[in-house]
Design a protein around this motif. Structure first.
Motif, PDB file in Angstrom:
ATOM      1  N   ASN A 263       0.834  -1.209   0.000  1.00 26.71           N
ATOM      2  CA  ASN A 263       0.000   0.000   0.000  1.00 26.71           C
ATOM      3  C   ASN A 263       0.868   1.259   0.000  1.00 26.71           C
ATOM      4  OD1 ASN A 263      -2.642   1.296   0.171  1.00 26.71           O
ATOM      5  ND2 ASN A 263      -2.044   1.891   2.242  1.00 26.71           N
ATOM      6  N   TRP A 264       1.986   1.212   0.745  1.00 20.75           N
ATOM      7  CA  TRP A 264       2.918   2.345   0.744  1.00 20.75           C
ATOM      8  C   TRP A 264       3.558   2.511  -0.636  1.00 20.75           C
ATOM      9  CZ3 TRP A 264       8.377   2.115   0.190  1.00 20.75           C
ATOM     10  CH2 TRP A 264       8.995   3.370   0.271  1.00 20.75           C
ATOM     11  N   ILE A 265       3.969   1.385  -1.251  1.00 23.77           N
ATOM     12  CA  ILE A 265       4.550   1.425  -2.591  1.00 23.77           C
ATOM     13  C   ILE A 265       3.559   2.046  -3.581  1.00 23.77           C
ATOM     14  CG2 ILE A 265       5.288   0.014  -4.555  1.00 23.77           C
ATOM     15  CD1 ILE A 265       7.435   0.139  -2.491  1.00 23.77           C
ATOM     16  N   ARG A 266       2.291   1.660  -3.454  1.00 22.98           N
ATOM     17  CA  ARG A 266       1.251   2.159  -4.363  1.00 22.98           C
ATOM     18  C   ARG A 266       1.109   3.673  -4.277  1.00 22.98           C
ATOM     19  NH1 ARG A 266      -3.927   3.508  -3.830  1.00 22.98           N
ATOM     20  NH2 ARG A 266      -3.903   2.958  -1.607  1.00 22.98           N
ATOM     21  N   LYS A 267       1.306   4.223  -3.092  1.00 20.48           N
ATOM     22  CA  LYS A 267       1.129   5.663  -2.880  1.00 20.48           C
ATOM     23  C   LYS A 267       2.338   6.489  -3.312  1.00 20.48           C
ATOM     24  CE  LYS A 267      -2.110   5.171   0.996  1.00 20.48           C
ATOM     25  NZ  LYS A 267      -2.312   5.404   2.455  1.00 20.48           N
ATOM     26  N   THR A 268       3.452   5.827  -3.588  1.00 22.18           N
ATOM     27  CA  THR A 268       4.647   6.556  -4.030  1.00 22.18           C
ATOM     28  C   THR A 268       4.554   6.846  -5.531  1.00 22.18           C
ATOM     29  OG1 THR A 268       5.924   4.570  -4.611  1.00 22.18           O
ATOM     30  CG2 THR A 268       6.013   5.313  -2.311  1.00 22.18           C
ATOM     31  N   ASN A 269       5.522   7.606  -6.020  1.00 17.81           N
ATOM     32  CA  ASN A 269       5.585   7.910  -7.456  1.00 17.81           C
ATOM     33  C   ASN A 269       6.555   6.991  -8.185  1.00 17.81           C
ATOM     34  OD1 ASN A 269       3.786  10.124  -7.259  1.00 17.81           O
ATOM     35  ND2 ASN A 269       5.461  11.414  -6.475  1.00 17.81           N
ATOM     36  N   LEU A 270       6.742   5.796  -7.643  1.00 14.45           N
ATOM     37  CA  LEU A 270       7.725   4.869  -8.200  1.00 14.45           C
ATOM     38  C   LEU A 270       7.479   4.597  -9.686  1.00 14.45           C
ATOM     39  CD1 LEU A 270      10.031   2.811  -8.063  1.00 14.45           C
ATOM     40  CD2 LEU A 270       8.412   1.162  -7.106  1.00 14.45           C
ATOM     41  N   PHE A 271       6.244   4.286 -10.054  1.00 17.39           N
ATOM     42  CA  PHE A 271       5.957   3.870 -11.424  1.00 17.39           C
ATOM     43  C   PHE A 271       6.115   5.009 -12.439  1.00 17.39           C
ATOM     44  CE2 PHE A 271       4.505   0.134  -9.391  1.00 17.39           C
ATOM     45  CZ  PHE A 271       4.461  -0.858 -10.351  1.00 17.39           C
ATOM     46  N   LYS A 272       6.062   6.253 -11.952  1.00 17.83           N
ATOM     47  CA  LYS A 272       6.229   7.380 -12.859  1.00 17.83           C
ATOM     48  C   LYS A 272       7.670   7.488 -13.351  1.00 17.83           C
ATOM     49  CE  LYS A 272       2.478  10.213 -10.977  1.00 17.83           C
ATOM     50  NZ  LYS A 272       2.123  11.506 -10.341  1.00 17.83           N
ATOM     51  N   ASN A 273       8.575   6.865 -12.617  1.00 18.39           N
ATOM     52  CA  ASN A 273       9.996   6.919 -12.970  1.00 18.39           C
ATOM     53  C   ASN A 273      10.462   5.669 -13.716  1.00 18.39           C
ATOM     54  OD1 ASN A 273      11.082   9.419 -11.323  1.00 18.39           O
ATOM     55  ND2 ASN A 273       9.703   8.323  -9.962  1.00 18.39           N
ATOM     56  N   GLN A 274       9.514   4.813 -14.123  1.00 24.10           N
ATOM     57  CA  GLN A 274       9.874   3.535 -14.735  1.00 24.10           C
ATOM     58  C   GLN A 274       9.341   3.443 -16.164  1.00 24.10           C
ATOM     59  OE1 GLN A 274      11.539   0.985 -12.541  1.00 24.10           O
ATOM     60  NE2 GLN A 274      11.778   2.940 -11.495  1.00 24.10           N
ATOM     61  N   ASN A 275      10.084   2.743 -17.025  1.00 27.66           N
ATOM     62  CA  ASN A 275       9.558   2.467 -18.364  1.00 27.66           C
ATOM     63  C   ASN A 275       8.681   1.207 -18.306  1.00 27.66           C
ATOM     64  OD1 ASN A 275      11.254   0.115 -18.532  1.00 27.66           O
ATOM     65  ND2 ASN A 275      12.949   1.411 -19.222  1.00 27.66           N
ATOM     66  N   PHE A 276       8.140   0.795 -19.437  1.00 25.38           N
ATOM     67  CA  PHE A 276       7.186  -0.315 -19.456  1.00 25.38           C
ATOM     68  C   PHE A 276       7.788  -1.598 -18.896  1.00 25.38           C
ATOM     69  CE2 PHE A 276       5.669  -4.133 -21.723  1.00 25.38           C
ATOM     70  CZ  PHE A 276       4.369  -4.158 -21.243  1.00 25.38           C
ATOM     71  N   ILE A 277       9.002  -1.931 -19.317  1.00 25.96           N
ATOM     72  CA  ILE A 277       9.650  -3.171 -18.874  1.00 25.96           C
ATOM     73  C   ILE A 277       9.866  -3.151 -17.366  1.00 25.96           C
ATOM     74  CG2 ILE A 277      11.753  -4.564 -18.995  1.00 25.96           C
ATOM     75  CD1 ILE A 277      10.023  -4.866 -21.446  1.00 25.96           C
ATOM     76  N   GLN A 278      10.338  -2.034 -16.847  1.00 24.59           N
ATOM     77  CA  GLN A 278      10.573  -1.918 -15.408  1.00 24.59           C
ATOM     78  C   GLN A 278       9.267  -2.005 -14.621  1.00 24.59           C
ATOM     79  OE1 GLN A 278      12.602   1.832 -15.773  1.00 24.59           O
ATOM     80  NE2 GLN A 278      14.623   0.923 -15.429  1.00 24.59           N
TER      81      GLN A 278
END
Length: 408
Positions: A263-278
């Motif tokens: 849930n914490w991971i979901r609330k971060t902006n992690l995926f905005k910094n990743q390309n499709f493969i990542q």
């Protein structure tokens, strides 16, 4: 950033780790071929032991040692790096020794010697971490130290296996319990806690840091769950209702900790910094992460637990879920999210092919286990498993060929 000479060493060790992953897949293909057809001159049980030990130490442990060493070299300037280099060298000696000796004769004096080398490397790694990160309160450190602790703690299972192996027929329950002890604290302890620590390190590099209170809450829930969660691996042993109830509570505690973390991971902006493969690799790792805890909780239900522990395909599917779909794909993500990695088309293709092979492997194992419960034949399962393992092997070989590391 690492000095150039240290970067060259890192590049060398990274390639060794990935090559070892390929060797793991080759032995896996040999096993699957032997199941579907026949491979004269090879003992299937010996291949299993060689495959699992080399996967644990030659690939996963080596990858963890490497990324932790990289982190320490970047953040602890006074650290003595050569001792970690020697640690990785000794780990490779033990890993390759186990690869060939287990393949040759299973458990005998020489394979036990190499197993002992690998085991004591884990002890040294734990001591090094304790000394070099003393008094450091970075959120990732507690996860890395705990992972190293569980690697050391799992050795009790190895000593049990060594002792009970000579009397396996008389003490079969204790032999099996020792096996699960080792596997539990390696998979759910060393591998998982180390990967969470490495994930927090990667997040910090892109400006995402977990709050101290939340980090400690998640950590203590998962640590407590892992330490006592061994009981969830031996529910097939007769035990009184109070103890059984305690392990049920443990399964709920660790599942809650996993939900908090995701849930914490979901609330971060992690995926905005990743390309499709990542994004794909992280999503599959997250799926495997939560499914692992869900399946452990479900295994506490007596009716489901009977099938889970008695069905070899379900057991193997679970082990592959954690090690292959979870930990291995996470390590691949750690590799490709490095700035030194050139993200070319062949690299992307190899990762997509790897994901396809791993998912195919899980589906076939899962269907085999489910069908067997209802006495439904799945006659082509062995062929499909061979197909999946060949796809995985080819994808890793392609990944190696496409892996280009710039010295920055």
């Amino acid at each position: 950033m690492l000095k150039n000479s240290q970067t060259i060493h890192f590049n060398f060790w990274l390639k060794i780790c990935v090559i070892n992953f390929f060797i793991v897949s080759v032995v896996g293909v040999m096993m699957r071929y032997n199941m579907a057809f026949s491979l004269p001159g090879f003992n299937h049980k010996f291949m299993q032991e060689s495959h699992s030990h080399f996967a644990f130490y030659g690939w996963v442990s080596a990858g963890i040692f490497l990324f932790v060493t990289k982190y320490l070299s970047e953040n602890f300037k006074k650290i003595n790096l050569p001792k970690y280099q020697y640690l990785m060298i000794c780990n490779q000696i033990g890993s390759y020794g186990m690869l060939f000796t287990f393949l040759y004769g299973g458990y005998f004096w020489l394979s036990i010697v190499f197993s002992s080398i690998a085991l004591f490397i884990g002890f040294a790694y734990f001591i090094f971490l304790l000394i070099d990160t003393k008094s450091n309160e970075n959120p990732e450190i507690i996860w890395l130290k705990s992972g190293a602790f569980f690697a050391t703690f799992s050795a009790i299972g190895i000593f049990g296996l060594a002792y009970f192996s000579s009397k396996k027929e008389e003490l079969d329950v204790l032999f099996r319990a020792s096996t699960y002890f080792y596997l539990h604290y390696q998979y759910n302890g060393f591998f998982l806690f180390s990967c969470i620590g490495l994930l927090l390190i990667s997040l910090k590099k892109i400006g995402i840091e977990i709050k101290e209170k939340l980090n400690k809450t998640i950590f203590f829930l998962l640590f407590f769950g892992c330490f006592f969660g061994y009981g969830l691996s031996v529910l097939w042993i007769e035990m009184n209702s109070v103890l059984y109830g305690f392990f049920v509570v443990i399964s709920v505690i660790q599942f809650f900790g996993a939900i908090l973390f995701l849930n914490w991971i979901r609330k971060t902006n992690l995926f905005k910094n990743q390309n499709f493969i990542q994004k794909l690799l992280l999503s599959i790792f997250g799926f495997a992460f939560i499914l692992k805890f869900l399946l452990q909780s479900l295994s506490a239900i007596p009716a489901l637990g009977v099938f889970a522990f008695s069905n070899i395909n379900i057991v193997i599917a679970y082990l592959h879920l954690v090690l292959l779909m979870g930990i291995s794909l996470f390590l691949i993500w750690k590799i490709v999210q490095m700035k030194e990695i050139e993200f070319n088309k062949l690299l992307k293709f190899s990762i997509l092919l790897l994901v396809f092979g791993i998912v195919c492997n899980e589906i076939v194992l899962g269907l085999s286990g489910t069908f067997s419960i209802f006495y439904i034949p799945f006659l082509t399962a062995k062929n499909w498993l061979l197909f999946a393992s060949v796809v995985i092997m080819i994808s890793i070989l392609t990944f190696i060929q496409s892996l280009k590391i710039e010295n920055k």
